[in-house]
Every structure is written in structure tokens, then in C-alpha cells.
Design a protein around this motif. Structure first.
Motif, PDB file in Angstrom:
ATOM      1  N   LEU A 133       0.827  -1.209   0.000  1.00  0.00           N
ATOM      2  CA  LEU A 133       0.000   0.000   0.000  1.00  0.00           C
ATOM      3  C   LEU A 133       0.860   1.257   0.000  1.00  0.00           C
ATOM      4  CD1 LEU A 133      -2.977  -0.814   2.400  1.00  0.00           C
ATOM      5  CD2 LEU A 133      -2.812  -1.061  -0.071  1.00  0.00           C
ATOM      6  N   THR A 134       1.956   1.239   0.770  1.00  0.00           N
ATOM      7  CA  THR A 134       2.863   2.391   0.771  1.00  0.00           C
ATOM      8  C   THR A 134       3.416   2.631  -0.627  1.00  0.00           C
ATOM      9  OG1 THR A 134       3.487   1.929   3.064  1.00  0.00           O
ATOM     10  CG2 THR A 134       4.939   3.355   1.799  1.00  0.00           C
ATOM     11  N   PHE A 221     -10.564   5.811  -0.086  1.00  0.00           N
ATOM     12  CA  PHE A 221     -10.479   6.935   0.848  1.00  0.00           C
ATOM     13  C   PHE A 221      -9.045   7.151   1.317  1.00  0.00           C
ATOM     14  CE2 PHE A 221     -15.121   5.960   1.864  1.00  0.00           C
ATOM     15  CZ  PHE A 221     -15.563   6.987   1.048  1.00  0.00           C
ATOM     16  N   ALA A 222      -8.259   6.073   1.381  1.00  0.00           N
ATOM     17  CA  ALA A 222      -6.845   6.215   1.743  1.00  0.00           C
ATOM     18  C   ALA A 222      -6.111   7.054   0.705  1.00  0.00           C
ATOM     19  CB  ALA A 222      -6.201   4.840   1.873  1.00  0.00           C
ATOM     20  N   GLY A 284      -2.653   3.384   6.007  1.00  0.00           N
ATOM     21  CA  GLY A 284      -1.807   2.207   6.169  1.00  0.00           C
ATOM     22  C   GLY A 284      -2.398   1.143   7.051  1.00  0.00           C
ATOM     23  N   SER A 285      -2.313   1.359   8.352  1.00  0.00           N
ATOM     24  CA  SER A 285      -2.695   0.333   9.313  1.00  0.00           C
ATOM     25  C   SER A 285      -4.152  -0.117   9.177  1.00  0.00           C
ATOM     26  CB  SER A 285      -2.450   0.847  10.735  1.00  0.00           C
ATOM     27  OG  SER A 285      -2.839  -0.109  11.690  1.00  0.00           O
ATOM     28  N   SER A 286      -5.074   0.841   9.088  1.00  0.00           N
ATOM     29  CA  SER A 286      -6.503   0.483   9.061  1.00  0.00           C
ATOM     30  C   SER A 286      -6.879  -0.374   7.858  1.00  0.00           C
ATOM     31  CB  SER A 286      -7.357   1.753   9.109  1.00  0.00           C
ATOM     32  OG  SER A 286      -7.129   2.454  10.309  1.00  0.00           O
ATOM     33  N   PRO A 287      -6.567   0.028   6.600  1.00  0.00           N
ATOM     34  CA  PRO A 287      -6.927  -0.831   5.472  1.00  0.00           C
ATOM     35  C   PRO A 287      -6.203  -2.176   5.481  1.00  0.00           C
ATOM     36  CG  PRO A 287      -5.611   1.042   4.725  1.00  0.00           C
ATOM     37  CD  PRO A 287      -5.978   1.307   6.132  1.00  0.00           C
ATOM     38  N   VAL A 288      -4.987  -2.229   6.026  1.00  0.00           N
ATOM     39  CA  VAL A 288      -4.255  -3.500   6.091  1.00  0.00           C
ATOM     40  C   VAL A 288      -4.934  -4.452   7.075  1.00  0.00           C
ATOM     41  CG1 VAL A 288      -2.095  -4.574   6.817  1.00  0.00           C
ATOM     42  CG2 VAL A 288      -2.050  -2.575   5.346  1.00  0.00           C
ATOM     43  N   ALA A 307     -11.982   7.357   7.814  1.00  0.00           N
ATOM     44  CA  ALA A 307     -11.212   7.836   6.657  1.00  0.00           C
ATOM     45  C   ALA A 307     -12.005   8.864   5.862  1.00  0.00           C
ATOM     46  CB  ALA A 307     -10.819   6.656   5.770  1.00  0.00           C
ATOM     47  N   LEU A 308     -13.300   8.598   5.659  1.00  0.00           N
ATOM     48  CA  LEU A 308     -14.157   9.547   4.949  1.00  0.00           C
ATOM     49  C   LEU A 308     -14.246  10.866   5.702  1.00  0.00           C
ATOM     50  CD1 LEU A 308     -16.222  10.348   2.775  1.00  0.00           C
ATOM     51  CD2 LEU A 308     -17.975   9.147   4.123  1.00  0.00           C
ATOM     52  N   SER A 309     -14.393  10.794   7.021  1.00  0.00           N
ATOM     53  CA  SER A 309     -14.494  12.007   7.833  1.00  0.00           C
ATOM     54  C   SER A 309     -13.217  12.832   7.749  1.00  0.00           C
ATOM     55  CB  SER A 309     -14.780  11.636   9.293  1.00  0.00           C
ATOM     56  OG  SER A 309     -15.991  10.907   9.400  1.00  0.00           O
TER      57      SER A 309
END
Length: 334
Positions: A133-134, A221-222, A284-288, A307-309
Motif C-alpha cells: 500500500l505504501t 479513501f486512503a 496504512g494500518s486500518s486498510p491493512v 477515513a471519509l471524515s
């Protein structure tokens, strides 16, 4: 030639017809300079029209069609520079390899027991996904393009075009993300899921359609949050007139707080809870964690909503900063 304009403005313009067309060894050229007279309240009129354009976009999605070329430009930027893309991928592989050896030593010292809820196999999965992702987000040129527009003076032309300067970068970032995902990220994730499932690193039983949808939304959203942060740092170039130092600062802070070096679960108490609510975790952390199945359905929905907020908050903040930054715009070059 001498002109006198109402208000007392006098201008001397010397016209030398013999020097209008010039020649050099390999070219023939003629320099032309355009003078634009702007009324006193022209700036307010432009802002009023821009507000109408934004309202039209919110009410009429068809107005977004004029940003389609920027989406294609972002998409083509990755296909045009494939060598750079594969070099970035090679560097990411080296980073995963170095981190892997480090975590092997740590888990050997711990007797292969889980650490902060991560088994050794889960840590390998986390390393692969977080670096993938990075790598996918790292190709955004929003910050450097703003800096280049500022340095060469083209930002003055960009701001007068009948398009939103901010929305243009959003579509370019989305196009670039689609390009890198299509070429490398999607195949890597599919192959990784297959191999991890075969060797028993993860179970695919949690991959329901709802989880897949939440994972896709989380990634989109990321990208938007990452580009909003890039746009914010790009605006700081209006004050610093340089992007290199800002970019290094941004990368260091975002990589660490996104869990790119160590998982956020390894942070000290207090910092861990704060980091999970910062916008960097959404990159990073949340979607992983959602991809790995280490987040429940309600937690995954919470991550996507957060993420949207943050994206909405950052866009509002960017709009305020951009309005202030353009007031002190000093163009270099031209």
C-alpha cells in the motif's frame, strides 16, 4: 509609441520591427508579451464564479466530465514511466526483506509467541500488505507539481482556468492509483493471498462480499486522504518556496504514524489510541487490518467512516489554507 490611460497611467512602448523575429542556430522565434488589466474587484468576481462552479459539480455530476483528461493523465504517468515504477517496486521488496530479517530475530528471542496480538505469520502478512500500500500511494506528484507550478509561474495560469485547481489533483491522484494498482498492486495482492492461504498464514473465510467492498472503499479513501495531505504540504511551498524538506518531513511522519515501520499496536499506550484516530492510520494500518481480517465488521465500517471524515475535514482545511496562500503568492520565473 506612447500611451496614456485613464487614471494617469503612462506607458512607453518602443516597437522595433527589425528585432521582432530573431534567429539562432537551430530556431526562429519572436517574443510576445501580453499585458492584462484587471479591475479593482476582479478577484472577488473570480471567486464568485469559482463558488458557482463548485456548486454545479455538487449538484450536477456531469460537470466532472471536464476532469476526465486529468484522470487519464494520472493513469498514463505510470504507464509512461514503467522503469521508475519497477525500480520503486524493487526498493519496496528490499524494504520488506530487511524488515523480515528484523522480525525473525525479534520473534526468535520471544520464543515465537504472539506479540501484541500478532503471530509471526501474521507479521509477515502485515509487512507485505503495508509495504504494498505504501508503494501504491507513494507515486503521487501533487506536492511537487504544486511546487513546480509555483516556481515556474504557471500557477498564475492554472488559477485562471475554468476548472478547480484542487479537483484536478484529486482526479490525477485517482488515475495514478488505478494505474499502479492495475499494473502491480492487484497482482501482488492476489498472489499474496493465494500463497498465504496455501501455506496457512491466513484464512480466507472472512472474505465476504461486504469485507471486499469495505476494503475497496478503504483503499479509495486512503488515496484521497493521502492526496489531501500532499496538497496541504504543497501549499506550504508558497511560504517555504521549497518542497524537498517538507517532503522528507511528511514522509517520516506519515510512514511512522501509518504503521509503516512498526504496527500501531506496538505503540506505547496513549499514543496507540491517538494514532488510530489520526488520518495517517487511514493510509496504512486500518486498510491493512481489514485486508488481513483482523478487524471485525463493525471495526471495518468504523475505519472506513473515519477515513471519509478525515478526507472531508482535510479538504475543508485545504480550502481555507489555499485561499490564504494565494493572497501572498509571489511568482518566481515566468
Amino acid at each position: 509609441m506612447r500611451y496614456k490611460v485613464n487614471g494617469g497611467l503612462k506607458m512607453n512602448i518602443n516597437k522595433n520591427t527589425s528585432n521582432e523575429i530573431k534567429k539562432s542556430a537551430h530556431s526562429t522565434y519572436r517574443c510576445q508579451y501580453h499585458i492584462v488589466f484587471a479591475p479593482k474587484y476582479r478577484r472577488k468576481e473570480i471567486y464568485g464564479q469559482l463558488k458557482k462552479d463548485i456548486g454545479e459539480i455538487m449538484v450536477n455530476p456531469k460537470a466532472l466530465k471536464k476532469y476526465k483528461p486529468f484522470f487519464k493523465a494520472g493513469l498514463m504517468s505510470f504507464t509512461a514511466y514503467r522503469f521508475n515504477l519497477f525500480m520503486w517496486f524493487f526498493i519496496s521488496v528490499l524494504q520488506v526483506a530487511c524488515a523480515l530479517f528484523l522480525w525473525i530475530c525479534i520473534y526468535n528471542q520471544n520464543g515465537s509467541q504472539p506479540i501484541e496480538g500478532f503471530t509471526f505469520k501474521e507479521m509477515i502478512v502485515y509487512l507485505v500488505f503495508i509495504n504494498t500500500l505504501t508503494f501504491a500511494f507513494g507515486g503521487s506528484d501533487t506536492m511537487f507539481e504544486i511546487n513546480e507550478n509555483f516556481k515556474d509561474g504557471t500557477i498564475a495560469l492554472q488559477l485562471t482556468k475554468p476548472i478547480s485547481y484542487r479537483i484536478k489533483f484529486i482526479f490525477m491522484a485517482l488515475g495514478g492509483f488505478v494505474g499502479v494498482v492495475s499494473l502491480l498492486v492487484a497482482p501482488i495482492i492476489v498472489i499474496s493471498f493465494t500463497l498465504f492461504a496455501i501455506f496457512g498464514f491466513i484464512s480466507l473465510s472472512y472474505l465476504t462480499p461486504v469485507y471486499i467492498l469495505l476494503s475497496i472503499l478503504g483503499l479509495i479513501f486512503a488515496v484521497l486522504v493521502f492526496d489531501a495531505i500532499n496538497f496541504f504540504f504543497g501549499q506550504l511551498c508558497f511560504y517555504t518556496q521549497s518542497a524537498w524538506g517538507l517532503n522528507e518531513c511528511k514522509n517520516a511522519v506519515s510512514t511512522f504514524l501509518a504503521g509503516g515501520i512498526i504496527p500501531i499496536a506496538f505503540f506505547p499506550p496513549g499514543l496507540r489510541e491517538v494514532a488510530m484516530y489520526l488520518p495517517f492510520a487511514s493510509m496504512g494500518s486500518s486498510p491493512v487490518l481489514v485486508l488481513m481480517g483482523k478487524a471485525s465488521l463493525n471495526t471495518a465500517i468504523h475505519y472506513v467512516g473515519l477515513a471519509l471524515s478525515w478526507w472531508i475535514i482535510l479538504e475543508i482545511f485545504n480550502a481555507i489554507i489555499f485561499k490564504r496562500a494565494t493572497k501572498r503568492l509571489v511568482v518566481q520565473g515566468g
